[in-house]
Design an enzyme around this catalytic site. Structure first.
Site, PDB file in Angstrom:
ATOM      1  N   GLU A 203      34.110 -40.075 -50.010  1.00  0.00           N
ATOM      2  CA  GLU A 203      34.417 -41.492 -49.878  1.00  0.00           C
ATOM      3  C   GLU A 203      33.421 -42.382 -50.609  1.00  0.00           C
ATOM      4  O   GLU A 203      32.733 -43.209 -50.000  1.00  0.00           O
ATOM      5  CB  GLU A 203      34.463 -41.887 -48.401  1.00  0.00           C
ATOM      6  CG  GLU A 203      35.517 -41.157 -47.594  1.00  0.00           C
ATOM      7  CD  GLU A 203      35.624 -41.641 -46.162  1.00  0.00           C
ATOM      8  OE1 GLU A 203      36.574 -41.232 -45.470  1.00  0.00           O
ATOM      9  OE2 GLU A 203      34.761 -42.428 -45.726  1.00  0.00           O
TER      10      GLU A 203
ATOM     11  N   GLU B 127      39.989 -35.107 -44.423  1.00  0.00           N
ATOM     12  CA  GLU B 127      39.661 -35.698 -43.117  1.00  0.00           C
ATOM     13  C   GLU B 127      40.897 -36.381 -42.568  1.00  0.00           C
ATOM     14  O   GLU B 127      41.612 -37.081 -43.285  1.00  0.00           O
ATOM     15  CB  GLU B 127      38.547 -36.747 -43.204  1.00  0.00           C
ATOM     16  CG  GLU B 127      37.153 -36.205 -43.371  1.00  0.00           C
ATOM     17  CD  GLU B 127      36.104 -37.310 -43.355  1.00  0.00           C
ATOM     18  OE1 GLU B 127      36.337 -38.357 -42.697  1.00  0.00           O
ATOM     19  OE2 GLU B 127      35.067 -37.139 -44.013  1.00  0.00           O
TER      20      GLU B 127
END
Length: 457
Positions: A164, A362
């Site tokens: 991220e 995720e």
């Protein structure tokens, strides 16, 4: 209706070094998070800082046994840059032994290690140089990456450069939820570009090493949905998508930035500094696989009020966030639950990004005060099971329609320390008891075990 998945589908979980390892007995240098906690402990929930993790550094063998018991065949974790290279150059032998032993423990248990080079925890000595706003740190990261590839080539065949990457830029340079707590879009743009360049240098270093594995990046792709079919709302969603998704997605998968994004930043004098050589580096570093983190959608509408002419430049110049009436919510995080978003992401990757091989790196649900759901010693987290089921159905549908998705990693295996939120919201399949350090399965762990065994549900 039965939901099934392809043979050899990755069933796993994801964690990170900074959120689990603890401040173990090595010569690790301080990270940006440790420094920030020392400066402002009151900003962390219940003042639980990074020293309050469950110390997986010392108990990773027990962790791996639990993973084996429920049938995981893959597991994503990360290496701490500050632990491996405490002075930025020389590797700590204790850290080498720890990571090598951990990765081998996974492999010997039939669990494929998927290893991330950076999951938010920058060494503070790199932050002191200016972090991602300093070109020198780009080269430092490339050196660190090359060292990891050299040290762990026998144990690791699947590498991730960044987790991220946009989040530390949003948090650190726009919205003040990561260190260094700046509010400057131009700095954010420069840090974003240098992060992408660091990723590219790491990818190219891996290719130059001649290793046979795969390398990619993990992006938190958050679909931007307009409030209506009105052109102003659709334009607002398009710009949000350019800024928050395509700013990393396009250069990582296509080797270049969206023309519209460059035009927008140029118009408002927010372009970062770069060279033609930088762009060539990025162009040659397209990835082998993509990790997709997904928790919630982004819903936007056209601006309702004009921007003050003296206001600092921000993404919100172009849109307002919008909460759809009647939507399903996780009230503990304030996030909408929208499994359709994951299906839409996979469809977009199929149709517009060459159907790159990808896995869900995720996906999970954080809930506060899970102790109230304990019955006969076990957390009855049916809400988590429902959340995962709904998202897995979307993944299965996308695969049946041609998506190259090959795996699912839930966040997370065991309750872990989570940045400013610390232990406020729990995500684990296993409960971590802060009072005595014990770890026990929740109902979702048994459910996931059954899903893996059946390769569906």
């Amino acid at each position: 209706m039965k939901t099934t998945f392809p043979e050899n589908f990755w069933w796993g979980c994801a964690e990170s070094a900074a959120q689990t390892e603890g401040e173990a007995d090595t010569s690790a240098s301080i990270t940006n998070w440790q420094h920030w906690y020392q400066q402002q402990p009151e900003r962390f929930f219940n003042q639980h800082g990074p020293q309050h993790t469950r110390n997986s550094y010392s108990c990773y063998k027990q962790d791996v046994k639990r993973m084996r018991d429920i049938g995981l065949n893959s597991f994503r974790t990360s290496i701490s840059w500050a632990r491996l290279l405490p002075d930025g150059k020389n590797a700590d032998p204790k850290a080498i032994d720890y990571y090598r032993s951990f990765f081998n423990e996974l492999k010997n248990s039939g669990i494929e290690p998927v290893v991330t080079l950076m999951h938010f925890d920058m060494p503070y000595l790199m932050q002191q140089k200016g972090g991602w706003t300093n070109r020198a740190v780009v080269n430092d990261f490339a050196d660190y990456a090359a060292r990891c590839f050299e040290l762990f080539s026998n144990e690791v065949k699947h590498w991730i450069t960044f987790n991220e990457p946009i989040v530390p830029l949003e948090g650190g340079y726009l919205y003040d939820f990561h260190y260094p707590n700046q509010r400057d879009f131009r700095m954010a743009a420069q840090a974003a570009f240098f992060t992408q360049l660091a990723h590219a240098k790491a990818v190219n270093a891996y290719r130059a090493s001649g290793q046979k594995g795969k390398i990619g990046i993990v992006l938190n792709l958050t679909p931007s949905y307009p409030r209506s079919i009105n052109q102003a709302d659709k334009k607002a969603a398009h710009i949000a998508d350019l800024l928050f998704n395509r700013s990393f997605l396009d250069p990582s998968l296509k080797g270049h930035y969206p023309f519209e994004l460059i035009t927008l930043l140029k118009k408002y004098r927010q372009l970062p500094e770069y060279t033609a050589e930088d762009l060539r580096e990025i162009a040659t570093a397209t990835i082998d696989m993509l990790g997709v983190n997904y928790y919630h959608p982004r819903r936007v509408q056209a601006k309702i009020h004009a921007i003050h002419p003296q206001a600092p430049f921000m993404p919100e110049w172009f849109f307002d966030n919008y909460e759809m009436p009647g939507c399903r919510m996780n009230p503990y995080r304030g996030w909408e639950i929208y499994p359709q978003g994951l299906y839409d992401i996979l469809t977009n990757l199929r149709d517009h990004y060459g159907n790159i091989p990808c896995f869900i790196s995720e996906n999970g649900m954080g809930v506060e005060n899970e102790e109230r759901f304990i019955r006969k010693g076990i957390v009855e987290d049916d809400y988590r099971i429902e959340f995962m089921q709904d998202h897995l159905r979307g993944i299965s549908q996308a695969i049946s329609e041609g998506s190259a998705c090959f795996g699912y990693h839930c966040w997370t295996f065991t309750d872990n320390w989570s940045w400013l939120n610390a232990y406020k919201n729990r995500y684990g399949l296993y409960r971590f008891d802060l009072s005595d350090g014990s770890i026990s399965p929740k109902r979702s762990a048994y459910w996931y075990q059954d899903v893996i065994k059946k390769n569906g549900f």
